[in-house]
Write an enzyme that holds these catalytic residues in place. Structure first.
Site, PDB file in Angstrom:
ATOM      1  N   LYS A 198     -28.697  -9.897 -88.721  1.00 49.26           N
ATOM      2  CA  LYS A 198     -28.862  -8.519 -89.193  1.00 49.26           C
ATOM      3  C   LYS A 198     -29.361  -7.610 -88.088  1.00 49.26           C
ATOM      4  O   LYS A 198     -28.888  -6.483 -87.950  1.00 49.26           O
ATOM      5  CB  LYS A 198     -29.800  -8.466 -90.400  1.00 49.26           C
ATOM      6  CG  LYS A 198     -29.149  -9.033 -91.638  1.00 49.26           C
ATOM      7  CD  LYS A 198     -29.894  -8.678 -92.894  1.00 49.26           C
ATOM      8  CE  LYS A 198     -29.132  -9.207 -94.102  1.00 49.26           C
ATOM      9  NZ  LYS A 198     -29.836  -9.001 -95.351  1.00 49.26           N
ATOM     10  N   LYS A 211     -19.118 -15.159 -95.190  1.00 49.66           N
ATOM     11  CA  LYS A 211     -19.536 -15.083 -96.600  1.00 49.66           C
ATOM     12  C   LYS A 211     -19.376 -13.671 -97.143  1.00 49.66           C
ATOM     13  O   LYS A 211     -19.482 -12.683 -96.401  1.00 49.66           O
ATOM     14  CB  LYS A 211     -20.975 -15.562 -96.765  1.00 49.66           C
ATOM     15  CG  LYS A 211     -22.030 -14.627 -96.244  1.00 49.66           C
ATOM     16  CD  LYS A 211     -23.379 -14.856 -96.929  1.00 49.66           C
ATOM     17  CE  LYS A 211     -24.244 -13.611 -96.736  1.00 49.66           C
ATOM     18  NZ  LYS A 211     -25.299 -13.428 -97.672  1.00 49.66           N
ATOM     19  N   LYS A 223     -22.901  -7.892 -99.229  1.00 54.04           N
ATOM     20  CA  LYS A 223     -22.999  -6.459 -99.488  1.00 54.04           C
ATOM     21  C   LYS A 223     -22.927  -5.643 -98.218  1.00 54.04           C
ATOM     22  O   LYS A 223     -22.251  -4.641 -98.156  1.00 54.04           O
ATOM     23  CB  LYS A 223     -24.366  -6.177-100.121  1.00 54.04           C
ATOM     24  CG  LYS A 223     -24.323  -6.060-101.613  1.00 54.04           C
ATOM     25  CD  LYS A 223     -25.631  -5.526-102.127  1.00 54.04           C
ATOM     26  CE  LYS A 223     -26.680  -6.595-102.187  1.00 54.04           C
ATOM     27  NZ  LYS A 223     -27.533  -6.605-103.327  1.00 54.04           N
TER      28      LYS A 223
END
Ligand code: AQP
Length: 332
Positions: free
Chosen positions: A112, A195, A198
């Site tokens: 991230k 994967k 969102k």
């Protein structure tokens, strides 16, 4: 009864199919035979910027979806993380027991932070797993039902529980991850190598549960597969088809082997069309139930307040023991 605990972020309102199949579905099953604690983790959500009104609304939408998916407050404790201040309090203690290098090895943070860049990466995002450690240990959870992406965070929780127990005295239950192999990692429909997520998936690769079912059906029909034609299970060579087979299996209850036999002689299009129909059949009543809970926000808030009270009773007891063990002077 064994204790289970898990949480989900209210970051974008609608859950996606990965959240549901990887985690929430197991929560529903586990509430029957376990002492289950489930929460909407709004403290985790603010590790990235959130608009206040939207966060508040998304927290209610998340709780409504959990109820719509089948959580029953008579059989589990459903609450909002920020309603239980002990999460932040125990997180501080855990911050002081976690090595900087140890925290730096968390792959989700590495992924991230590299996506957001150093200037938009908060210290909160770095310590996100430590808050998660506190979430789990506060309730003395035996098992944590999550998707594969959370395995490393449950592992570090185990390490910290053992560290605390050996440094002070046995205090925490050492939790195990509860990860179902078949649905542990639902992949992006447009990029089956990664994967469904969102924040990282393209809109066409992400199936949001509250979207118009017709739009989601279209995403299944245009899912990326490969140049072959035979429907068979092969995670390496046929990642897209294998992902669709796993989703079908989870929704229909048929095994992957049964499905491969069922689609024999038919091409990928047949699998995609059937999956689109299966999903629509499941999602329509889910949306209907979720709407019912959202239509009565006062009742929803009341249910969450009851959950918070039950959660605090457990959390405050654990925190009091921890404060005592580490040598804090009692307040009175
Ligand atoms: N693709 C997935 N397959 C299986 N399980 C998944 N989970 C998430 N994605 C998949 C599981 O869902 C639970 C809630 O996760 P979360 O609160 O971290 O939700 P999220 O942040 O919305 O998940 P995303 O989509 O992965 O968001 P980003 O990428 O923004 O962080 C967890 O148990 C998780 O394992």
């Amino acid at each position: 009864r064994p204790r289970v605990l898990s949480g989900i972020q209210p970051t974008s309102g609608s859950f996606h199919l990965g959240n549901y199949l990887g985690a929430v579905r197991q929560w529903v099953d586990l509430q029957k035979e376990n002492d289950a604690f489930y929460m909407v983790v709004d403290l985790h959500a603010i590790t990235v910027p959130q608009d206040p009104a939207t966060l508040r609304q998304n927290t209610r939408i998340s709780a409504a979806q959990l109820l719509g998916a089948g959580l029953d407050p008579e059989h589990c404790t459903l609450f909002v993380q920020s309603h239980v201040p002990e999460h932040a309090q125990l997180a501080w203690v855990m911050n002081c027991l976690t090595g900087f290098g140890e925290a730096s090895r968390m792959t989700q943070f590495k992924d991230k932070s590299s996506r957001y860049g150093a200037d938009s990466t908060t210290v909160g995002l770095f310590t996100y797993p430590i808050l998660q450690i506190a979430d789990i240990l506060l309730y003395q959870a035996d098992a944590v039902p999550v998707g594969e992406d959370q395995r490393q965070h449950v592992e570090i929780t185990r390490d910290l529980a053992e560290r605390f127990n050996s440094r002070y005295s046995p205090t925490f239950t050492v939790p195990k991850p509860y990860i179902l192999k078949e649905t542990a990692k639902i992949q992006d429909l447009q990029d089956p190598a990664v994967k469904m997520s969102k924040s990282a998936s393209s809109p066409k690769g992400l199936v949001s549960l509250l979207d118009e079912p017709k739009a989601s059906a279209k995403k299944f029909r245009s899912a990326v597969t490969d140049t072959g034609t035979v429907v068979s299970y092969d995670e390496q060579e046929k990642a897209g088809v294998s992902n669709l087979l796993r989703i079908h299996s989870a929704l229909s209850g048929q095994s992957v082997e049964q499905l491969v036999a069922h689609f024999e002689g038919r091409m990928y299009g047949a699998l995609k069309t059937e999956l689109a129909e299966l999903f629509t059949e499941w999602v329509l009543p889910f949306q209907e139930r979720t709407r019912t809970f959202l239509d009565d926000p006062a009742e929803l808030d009341r249910a969450l307040a009851v959950g918070a009270e039950k959660a605090r009773a457990v959390a405050s007891e654990t925190l009091a023991t921890v404060y005592d063990r580490i040598g804090f002077l009692p307040a009175s």
